[in-house]
Design a protein around this motif. Structure first.
Motif, PDB file in Angstrom:
ATOM      1  N   LEU A 269      49.807  50.648  61.476  1.00 49.26           N
ATOM      2  CA  LEU A 269      49.420  51.097  62.809  1.00 49.26           C
ATOM      3  C   LEU A 269      47.937  50.837  63.058  1.00 49.26           C
ATOM      4  O   LEU A 269      47.092  51.238  62.254  1.00 49.26           O
ATOM      5  CB  LEU A 269      49.712  52.597  62.963  1.00 49.26           C
ATOM      6  CG  LEU A 269      49.316  53.252  64.286  1.00 49.26           C
ATOM      7  CD1 LEU A 269      50.113  52.671  65.448  1.00 49.26           C
ATOM      8  CD2 LEU A 269      49.509  54.758  64.211  1.00 49.26           C
ATOM      9  N   PHE A 270      47.657  50.157  64.160  1.00 47.45           N
ATOM     10  CA  PHE A 270      46.283  49.842  64.559  1.00 47.45           C
ATOM     11  C   PHE A 270      45.992  50.505  65.889  1.00 47.45           C
ATOM     12  O   PHE A 270      46.780  50.419  66.815  1.00 47.45           O
ATOM     13  CB  PHE A 270      46.101  48.328  64.722  1.00 47.45           C
ATOM     14  CG  PHE A 270      46.273  47.563  63.451  1.00 47.45           C
ATOM     15  CD1 PHE A 270      45.185  47.251  62.664  1.00 47.45           C
ATOM     16  CD2 PHE A 270      47.537  47.156  63.033  1.00 47.45           C
ATOM     17  CE1 PHE A 270      45.344  46.550  61.483  1.00 47.45           C
ATOM     18  CE2 PHE A 270      47.702  46.458  61.850  1.00 47.45           C
ATOM     19  CZ  PHE A 270      46.603  46.151  61.073  1.00 47.45           C
ATOM     20  N   GLU A 271      44.848  51.153  65.968  1.00 48.46           N
ATOM     21  CA  GLU A 271      44.332  51.656  67.241  1.00 48.46           C
ATOM     22  C   GLU A 271      43.066  50.877  67.505  1.00 48.46           C
ATOM     23  O   GLU A 271      42.163  50.855  66.673  1.00 48.46           O
ATOM     24  CB  GLU A 271      44.074  53.154  67.170  1.00 48.46           C
ATOM     25  CG  GLU A 271      45.351  53.957  67.120  1.00 48.46           C
ATOM     26  CD  GLU A 271      45.119  55.454  67.094  1.00 48.46           C
ATOM     27  OE1 GLU A 271      43.947  55.897  67.123  1.00 48.46           O
ATOM     28  OE2 GLU A 271      46.113  56.184  67.039  1.00 48.46           O
ATOM     29  N   GLY A 272      43.027  50.237  68.665  1.00 50.81           N
ATOM     30  CA  GLY A 272      41.950  49.280  68.909  1.00 50.81           C
ATOM     31  C   GLY A 272      42.188  48.116  67.972  1.00 50.81           C
ATOM     32  O   GLY A 272      43.232  47.496  67.983  1.00 50.81           O
ATOM     33  N   ASP A 273      41.253  47.874  67.111  1.00 44.93           N
ATOM     34  CA  ASP A 273      41.386  46.763  66.154  1.00 44.93           C
ATOM     35  C   ASP A 273      41.364  47.264  64.709  1.00 44.93           C
ATOM     36  O   ASP A 273      41.274  46.493  63.784  1.00 44.93           O
ATOM     37  CB  ASP A 273      40.244  45.764  66.389  1.00 44.93           C
ATOM     38  CG  ASP A 273      40.429  44.474  65.618  1.00 44.93           C
ATOM     39  OD1 ASP A 273      41.577  44.002  65.516  1.00 44.93           O
ATOM     40  OD2 ASP A 273      39.428  43.946  65.091  1.00 44.93           O
ATOM     41  N   LYS A 274      41.451  48.585  64.522  1.00 43.40           N
ATOM     42  CA  LYS A 274      41.300  49.165  63.186  1.00 43.40           C
ATOM     43  C   LYS A 274      42.617  49.770  62.689  1.00 43.40           C
ATOM     44  O   LYS A 274      43.345  50.415  63.449  1.00 43.40           O
ATOM     45  CB  LYS A 274      40.222  50.254  63.178  1.00 43.40           C
ATOM     46  CG  LYS A 274      38.854  49.753  63.573  1.00 43.40           C
ATOM     47  CD  LYS A 274      38.315  48.786  62.551  1.00 43.40           C
ATOM     48  CE  LYS A 274      36.940  48.278  62.961  1.00 43.40           C
ATOM     49  NZ  LYS A 274      36.480  47.192  62.149  1.00 43.40           N
ATOM     50  N   LEU A 275      42.862  49.596  61.392  1.00 41.08           N
ATOM     51  CA  LEU A 275      44.028  50.184  60.749  1.00 41.08           C
ATOM     52  C   LEU A 275      43.818  51.689  60.628  1.00 41.08           C
ATOM     53  O   LEU A 275      42.826  52.139  60.054  1.00 41.08           O
ATOM     54  CB  LEU A 275      44.221  49.567  59.360  1.00 41.08           C
ATOM     55  CG  LEU A 275      45.388  50.091  58.534  1.00 41.08           C
ATOM     56  CD1 LEU A 275      46.720  49.718  59.181  1.00 41.08           C
ATOM     57  CD2 LEU A 275      45.321  49.518  57.114  1.00 41.08           C
ATOM     58  N   VAL A 276      44.745  52.483  61.194  1.00 43.16           N
ATOM     59  CA  VAL A 276      44.603  53.939  61.150  1.00 43.16           C
ATOM     60  C   VAL A 276      45.697  54.608  60.318  1.00 43.16           C
ATOM     61  O   VAL A 276      45.553  55.762  59.925  1.00 43.16           O
ATOM     62  CB  VAL A 276      44.564  54.560  62.565  1.00 43.16           C
ATOM     63  CG1 VAL A 276      43.309  54.104  63.302  1.00 43.16           C
ATOM     64  CG2 VAL A 276      45.809  54.234  63.347  1.00 43.16           C
ATOM     65  N   ALA A 277      46.794  53.894  60.041  1.00 38.11           N
ATOM     66  CA  ALA A 277      47.869  54.477  59.236  1.00 38.11           C
ATOM     67  C   ALA A 277      48.864  53.385  58.863  1.00 38.11           C
ATOM     68  O   ALA A 277      48.915  52.333  59.497  1.00 38.11           O
ATOM     69  CB  ALA A 277      48.584  55.583  60.000  1.00 38.11           C
ATOM     70  N   TRP A 278      49.651  53.659  57.812  1.00 35.28           N
ATOM     71  CA  TRP A 278      50.771  52.786  57.474  1.00 35.28           C
ATOM     72  C   TRP A 278      51.876  53.623  56.865  1.00 35.28           C
ATOM     73  O   TRP A 278      51.652  54.751  56.444  1.00 35.28           O
ATOM     74  CB  TRP A 278      50.357  51.628  56.575  1.00 35.28           C
ATOM     75  CG  TRP A 278      49.836  51.977  55.215  1.00 35.28           C
ATOM     76  CD1 TRP A 278      50.551  52.197  54.085  1.00 35.28           C
ATOM     77  CD2 TRP A 278      48.473  52.140  54.853  1.00 35.28           C
ATOM     78  NE1 TRP A 278      49.728  52.489  53.038  1.00 35.28           N
ATOM     79  CE2 TRP A 278      48.432  52.458  53.485  1.00 35.28           C
ATOM     80  CE3 TRP A 278      47.271  52.053  55.538  1.00 35.28           C
ATOM     81  CZ2 TRP A 278      47.252  52.685  52.796  1.00 35.28           C
ATOM     82  CZ3 TRP A 278      46.108  52.287  54.850  1.00 35.28           C
ATOM     83  CH2 TRP A 278      46.106  52.588  53.503  1.00 35.28           C
TER      84      TRP A 278
END
Length: 124
Positions: A104-113
């Motif tokens: 999961l990416f918010e914006g361009d950053k990985l926030v969860a998987w």
């Protein structure tokens, strides 16, 4: 044995070893070039090493194109889920979400998987 023959065999072995070394070190394995079993294992290993905050471009460089991808805009921010195949379920030639690990990416950053990441995506 004739010393000339021994030298030629030795030279051949050395050239072969140099060729193999060059191919192994200079020709990188890309996820796109792997068969599905190798890619699945590669994805599992690489996803286990991930850290939060990694950029989407870094993930694409590491894992290649996702098997499945979804995106939406939530609260004026792009939210994207990229699915990478990590477990084999059914030999039907089709990769499904239950055979993948979501990132999961918010914006361009990985926030969860993982499965919780996809549930979070669905709830937003």
């Amino acid at each position: 044995m004739n010393s000339k023959i021994v030298k030629r065999i030795g030279l051949g072995v050395c050239l072969y070893a140099a060729f193999v070394f060059g191919v192994v070190t200079l020709y990188p394995d890309k996820p796109e070039d792997m068969d599905w079993k190798d890619r699945e294992e590669y994805n599992k290993v690489q996803i286990a090493k991930l850290e939060l905050g990694v950029s989407r471009q870094e993930i694409l460089a590491l894992l290649g194109s996702p098997d499945i991808s979804e995106a939406k805009i939530s609260d004026d921010q792009t939210v994207q889920v990229m699915f990478y195949r990590t477990q084999h379920k059914k030999s039907d030639g089709i990769t499904t979400q239950n055979e993948c690990t979501p990132l999961l990416f918010e914006g361009d950053k990985l926030v969860a998987w993982g499965d919780g990441a996809y549930q979070s995506y669905l709830e937003n």
